[in-house]
Scaffold this motif. Structure first.
Motif, PDB file in Angstrom:
ATOM      1  N   CYS A  69     -13.903 -12.629  -4.533  1.00 40.84           N
ATOM      2  CA  CYS A  69     -13.134 -12.040  -3.427  1.00 40.84           C
ATOM      3  C   CYS A  69     -12.226 -10.974  -4.020  1.00 40.84           C
ATOM      4  O   CYS A  69     -11.255 -11.285  -4.723  1.00 40.84           O
ATOM      5  CB  CYS A  69     -12.300 -13.099  -2.716  1.00 40.84           C
ATOM      6  N   ASP A  70     -12.567  -9.716  -3.770  1.00 38.36           N
ATOM      7  CA  ASP A  70     -11.725  -8.592  -4.181  1.00 38.36           C
ATOM      8  C   ASP A  70     -10.827  -8.262  -2.997  1.00 38.36           C
ATOM      9  O   ASP A  70     -11.203  -7.518  -2.097  1.00 38.36           O
ATOM     10  CB  ASP A  70     -12.605  -7.413  -4.569  1.00 38.36           C
ATOM     11  N   ALA A  71      -9.633  -8.840  -2.995  1.00 41.31           N
ATOM     12  CA  ALA A  71      -8.783  -8.822  -1.799  1.00 41.31           C
ATOM     13  C   ALA A  71      -8.360  -7.427  -1.379  1.00 41.31           C
ATOM     14  O   ALA A  71      -8.050  -7.202  -0.206  1.00 41.31           O
ATOM     15  CB  ALA A  71      -7.541  -9.689  -2.034  1.00 41.31           C
ATOM     16  N   ALA A  72      -8.339  -6.480  -2.302  1.00 41.99           N
ATOM     17  CA  ALA A  72      -7.916  -5.119  -1.975  1.00 41.99           C
ATOM     18  C   ALA A  72      -9.097  -4.174  -1.760  1.00 41.99           C
ATOM     19  O   ALA A  72      -8.890  -2.978  -1.558  1.00 41.99           O
ATOM     20  CB  ALA A  72      -7.013  -4.577  -3.086  1.00 41.99           C
ATOM     21  N   ASP A  73     -10.305  -4.701  -1.782  1.00 46.27           N
ATOM     22  CA  ASP A  73     -11.492  -3.869  -1.659  1.00 46.27           C
ATOM     23  C   ASP A  73     -11.487  -3.096  -0.337  1.00 46.27           C
ATOM     24  O   ASP A  73     -11.238  -3.660   0.732  1.00 46.27           O
ATOM     25  CB  ASP A  73     -12.742  -4.739  -1.740  1.00 46.27           C
ATOM     26  N   GLY A  74     -11.761  -1.811  -0.423  1.00 46.39           N
ATOM     27  CA  GLY A  74     -11.836  -0.970   0.771  1.00 46.39           C
ATOM     28  C   GLY A  74     -10.515  -0.349   1.192  1.00 46.39           C
ATOM     29  O   GLY A  74     -10.483   0.479   2.104  1.00 46.39           O
ATOM     30  N   GLU A  75      -9.426  -0.707   0.532  1.00 53.30           N
ATOM     31  CA  GLU A  75      -8.126  -0.166   0.933  1.00 53.30           C
ATOM     32  C   GLU A  75      -7.852   1.219   0.347  1.00 53.30           C
ATOM     33  O   GLU A  75      -6.974   1.933   0.828  1.00 53.30           O
ATOM     34  CB  GLU A  75      -7.005  -1.115   0.499  1.00 53.30           C
ATOM     35  N   GLY A  76      -8.569   1.592  -0.704  1.00 55.87           N
ATOM     36  CA  GLY A  76      -8.375   2.908  -1.307  1.00 55.87           C
ATOM     37  C   GLY A  76      -6.962   3.108  -1.807  1.00 55.87           C
ATOM     38  O   GLY A  76      -6.359   2.233  -2.425  1.00 55.87           O
ATOM     39  N   CYS A  77      -6.402   4.275  -1.505  1.00 54.05           N
ATOM     40  CA  CYS A  77      -5.055   4.622  -1.985  1.00 54.05           C
ATOM     41  C   CYS A  77      -3.967   3.762  -1.345  1.00 54.05           C
ATOM     42  O   CYS A  77      -2.869   3.634  -1.892  1.00 54.05           O
ATOM     43  CB  CYS A  77      -4.771   6.094  -1.714  1.00 54.05           C
ATOM     44  N   ILE A  78      -4.276   3.154  -0.199  1.00 52.38           N
ATOM     45  CA  ILE A  78      -3.294   2.276   0.447  1.00 52.38           C
ATOM     46  C   ILE A  78      -2.953   1.102  -0.465  1.00 52.38           C
ATOM     47  O   ILE A  78      -1.826   0.600  -0.479  1.00 52.38           O
ATOM     48  CB  ILE A  78      -3.840   1.760   1.794  1.00 52.38           C
ATOM     49  N   ALA A  79      -3.945   0.682  -1.253  1.00 50.68           N
ATOM     50  CA  ALA A  79      -3.726  -0.439  -2.170  1.00 50.68           C
ATOM     51  C   ALA A  79      -2.632  -0.143  -3.186  1.00 50.68           C
ATOM     52  O   ALA A  79      -1.892  -1.042  -3.615  1.00 50.68           O
ATOM     53  CB  ALA A  79      -5.026  -0.776  -2.887  1.00 50.68           C
ATOM     54  N   ILE A  80      -2.509   1.130  -3.571  1.00 49.50           N
ATOM     55  CA  ILE A  80      -1.476   1.508  -4.536  1.00 49.50           C
ATOM     56  C   ILE A  80      -0.096   1.297  -3.935  1.00 49.50           C
ATOM     57  O   ILE A  80       0.807   0.749  -4.570  1.00 49.50           O
ATOM     58  CB  ILE A  80      -1.657   2.981  -4.965  1.00 49.50           C
ATOM     59  N   GLY A  81       0.073   1.715  -2.678  1.00 47.98           N
ATOM     60  CA  GLY A  81       1.354   1.512  -1.998  1.00 47.98           C
ATOM     61  C   GLY A  81       1.693   0.041  -1.847  1.00 47.98           C
ATOM     62  O   GLY A  81       2.837  -0.375  -2.035  1.00 47.98           O
ATOM     63  N   LYS A  82       0.682  -0.751  -1.507  1.00 45.15           N
ATOM     64  CA  LYS A  82       0.913  -2.192  -1.370  1.00 45.15           C
ATOM     65  C   LYS A  82       1.338  -2.803  -2.706  1.00 45.15           C
ATOM     66  O   LYS A  82       2.228  -3.645  -2.769  1.00 45.15           O
ATOM     67  CB  LYS A  82      -0.348  -2.880  -0.852  1.00 45.15           C
ATOM     68  N   LYS A  83       0.668  -2.380  -3.785  1.00 39.02           N
ATOM     69  CA  LYS A  83       0.987  -2.934  -5.104  1.00 39.02           C
ATOM     70  C   LYS A  83       2.433  -2.637  -5.476  1.00 39.02           C
ATOM     71  O   LYS A  83       3.157  -3.493  -5.988  1.00 39.02           O
ATOM     72  CB  LYS A  83       0.044  -2.360  -6.159  1.00 39.02           C
ATOM     73  N   LEU A  84       2.886  -1.414  -5.217  1.00 41.06           N
ATOM     74  CA  LEU A  84       4.272  -1.045  -5.512  1.00 41.06           C
ATOM     75  C   LEU A  84       5.245  -1.876  -4.688  1.00 41.06           C
ATOM     76  O   LEU A  84       6.285  -2.320  -5.181  1.00 41.06           O
ATOM     77  CB  LEU A  84       4.482   0.448  -5.247  1.00 41.06           C
ATOM     78  N   CYS A  85       4.885  -2.090  -3.425  1.00 36.92           N
ATOM     79  CA  CYS A  85       5.725  -2.908  -2.545  1.00 36.92           C
ATOM     80  C   CYS A  85       5.795  -4.343  -3.052  1.00 36.92           C
ATOM     81  O   CYS A  85       6.878  -4.944  -3.115  1.00 36.92           O
ATOM     82  CB  CYS A  85       5.171  -2.861  -1.127  1.00 36.92           C
ATOM     83  N   TYR A  86       4.648  -4.897  -3.432  1.00 37.20           N
ATOM     84  CA  TYR A  86       4.599  -6.282  -3.927  1.00 37.20           C
ATOM     85  C   TYR A  86       5.436  -6.436  -5.196  1.00 37.20           C
ATOM     86  O   TYR A  86       6.135  -7.436  -5.384  1.00 37.20           O
ATOM     87  CB  TYR A  86       3.156  -6.698  -4.217  1.00 37.20           C
ATOM     88  N   LYS A  87       5.363  -5.435  -6.095  1.00 38.31           N
ATOM     89  CA  LYS A  87       6.130  -5.490  -7.338  1.00 38.31           C
ATOM     90  C   LYS A  87       7.630  -5.458  -7.062  1.00 38.31           C
ATOM     91  O   LYS A  87       8.416  -6.151  -7.711  1.00 38.31           O
ATOM     92  CB  LYS A  87       5.747  -4.313  -8.249  1.00 38.31           C
ATOM     93  N   LEU A  88       8.025  -4.647  -6.094  1.00 41.53           N
ATOM     94  CA  LEU A  88       9.446  -4.547  -5.751  1.00 41.53           C
ATOM     95  C   LEU A  88       9.957  -5.869  -5.193  1.00 41.53           C
ATOM     96  O   LEU A  88      11.037  -6.340  -5.578  1.00 41.53           O
ATOM     97  CB  LEU A  88       9.651  -3.421  -4.725  1.00 41.53           C
ATOM     98  N   VAL A  89       9.192  -6.482  -4.302  1.00 40.66           N
ATOM     99  CA  VAL A  89       9.588  -7.764  -3.725  1.00 40.66           C
ATOM    100  C   VAL A  89       9.701  -8.828  -4.820  1.00 40.66           C
ATOM    101  O   VAL A  89      10.646  -9.627  -4.839  1.00 40.66           O
ATOM    102  CB  VAL A  89       8.585  -8.211  -2.631  1.00 40.66           C
ATOM    103  N   GLN A  90       8.742  -8.820  -5.745  1.00 38.87           N
ATOM    104  CA  GLN A  90       8.777  -9.818  -6.814  1.00 38.87           C
ATOM    105  C   GLN A  90       9.987  -9.611  -7.718  1.00 38.87           C
ATOM    106  O   GLN A  90      10.625 -10.581  -8.156  1.00 38.87           O
ATOM    107  CB  GLN A  90       7.489  -9.739  -7.642  1.00 38.87           C
TER     108      GLN A  90
END
Length: 398
Positions: A69-90
């Motif tokens: 299960c590649d949970a970010a598959d198909g998100e393209g550049c949106i995945a980068i924004g999500k990753k930055l958001c997740y890192k900030l929350v953590q």
């Protein structure tokens, strides 16, 4: 009979951040390659794989029977924004955010064992979202030294986990000294190499000829690999009149560090001697033709590069990290530098290159090297360990 055999299979879940080519990820892929589909059902959950320049995904190379299960598959550049958001929350809230697709993948399942793979990954997802009889945190670095390790995150979910897996004895011992919580819960499973494949690929020919002697570094551009120190060593060798070619294989996705290193190459006047080749599908043919493989990290729990070079039979020159000290006996099956100082590294390189008898002795001692069976036995031993199972290990999905 067929249904009974299927029911007896071990159901295993491995949760990773991403699955690009790196030492830890290659070791896991190698493990999947040797596990039997008749005895195991494996789910691989990739939480946050984002597009990266010069990075090679290992997902297409996995055995076909591993469910991914590649949970970010198909998100393209949106995945980068999500990753930055997740890192900030953590970082701010010490909480791990995850995609609904990841939670849905494990929601109705129960596993014999679940692995939170990597000390860089918060153990929260496996702790709170996965039902499993046993749970493990698989650690690949010297967590007593790695600056990126947040102990508040790493140990916050201790009660959910049976064991912490380390990939070297020295790394385990040093971690236990700094973090008493690990004592009695730490085990060792050494990284596993695809030895037959490595030897086969090492037999291929490198397309381009390089001026000998050749020193080779293999590793993605990361801070702990300390490439600036490698350049400092190369500058010292050149000043001493020692002519060598230094090749570096690995992803240059860290553009900030890569640009810094290119500036240093120019400032030191090493454009002809020091070469960044980027990621290579087959680094092993370069290892085979090198006079020495250089592993000069600041810290490293178990270097896959050292193991791979030993399999090929190429001597390694390494800084005294825990992983190197466990794998190398100085002047017997490699060289260990007494310190991390560039001057002493250059001294050892100079001594090594000037002593043909030493080089020949080390290569002879590396003949027939093999670790495969030990690593497999250590992994299987995880399932024979006895211990009380706490209710926290089988949470309701949140």
């Amino acid at each position: 009979m067929g249904e009974h055999r299927k029911a007896m299979k071990k159901k295993l879940l491995f949760v990773v951040t991403q699955f690009y080519k790196g030492g830890a990820e290659v070791a896991l892929k190698n493990l999947f390659d040797v596990l039997s589909p008749e005895e195991n059902e494996i789910d691989l959950l990739v939480l946050d794989q984002i597009p990266m320049k010069d990075a090679r995904s290992l997902l297409p190379l996995l055995p076909s029977w591993v469910r991914v299960c590649d949970a970010a598959d198909g998100e393209g550049c949106i995945a980068i924004g999500k990753k930055l958001c997740y890192k900030l929350v953590q970082k701010v809230a010490l909480r791990q955010m995850s995609r609904q697709r990841a939670r849905a993948f494990v929601q109705e399942k129960e596993y014999d064992a679940a692995f939170s793979y990597g000390e860089w990954l918060s153990p929260e997802f496996v702790a709170k979202n996965v039902r499993a009889k046993k749970k493990f945190i698989w650690i690949h670095a010297d967590i007593d030294k790695a600056r990126y390790v947040n102990e508040k995150i790493l140990f916050s979910f201790d009660r959910y986990y049976n064991n912490y897996i380390f990939v070297s004895k020295r790394s385990k011992e040093e971690a236990e000294k700094k973090y008493p919580i690990l004592r009695g819960k730490s085990v060792i499973v050494h990284n596993l190499c695809a030895e037959e494949e490595i030897r086969f690929k090492a037999g291929r020919t490198v397309n381009r000829q390089y001026k000998k002697p050749v020193l080779l570094s293999v590793g993605n551009l990361r801070e702990e690999k300390n490439y600036p120190r490698q350049l400092a060593v190369m500058r010292l060798l050149k000043r001493r009149g020692i002519s060598v070619t230094w090749l570096c294989i690995g992803s240059t996705a860290n553009l900030f560090l890569y640009r810094k290193l290119i500036r240093l190459v120019k400032n030191y006047g090493l454009e002809k001697e020091f070469n960044f080749l980027g990621a290579k599908e087959n680094p092993y043919c370069y290892m085979a033709m090198a006079d020495a493989v250089m592993v000069l990290s600041d810290y490293e729990s178990w270097s896959m590069v050292i193991t791979e070079a030993k399999i090929i039979g190429t001597p390694v020159i390494a800084t005294p990290t825990s992983g190197a000290m466990e794998q190398i006996e100085d002047k017997v099956n490699g060289r260990i530098v007494p310190s991390f100082r560039a001057e002493q590294i250059a001294d050892v390189v100079q001594e090594y290159l000037s002593d043909c008898k030493m080089q020949m002795k080390i290569r002879e001692n590396l003949e027939g090297f093999c670790l495969k069976q030990r690593a497999q036995k250590e992994f299987q031993a995880l399932f024979s360990q006895k211990g009380e199972e706490k209710s926290e290990k089988n949470p309701v999905s949140v």
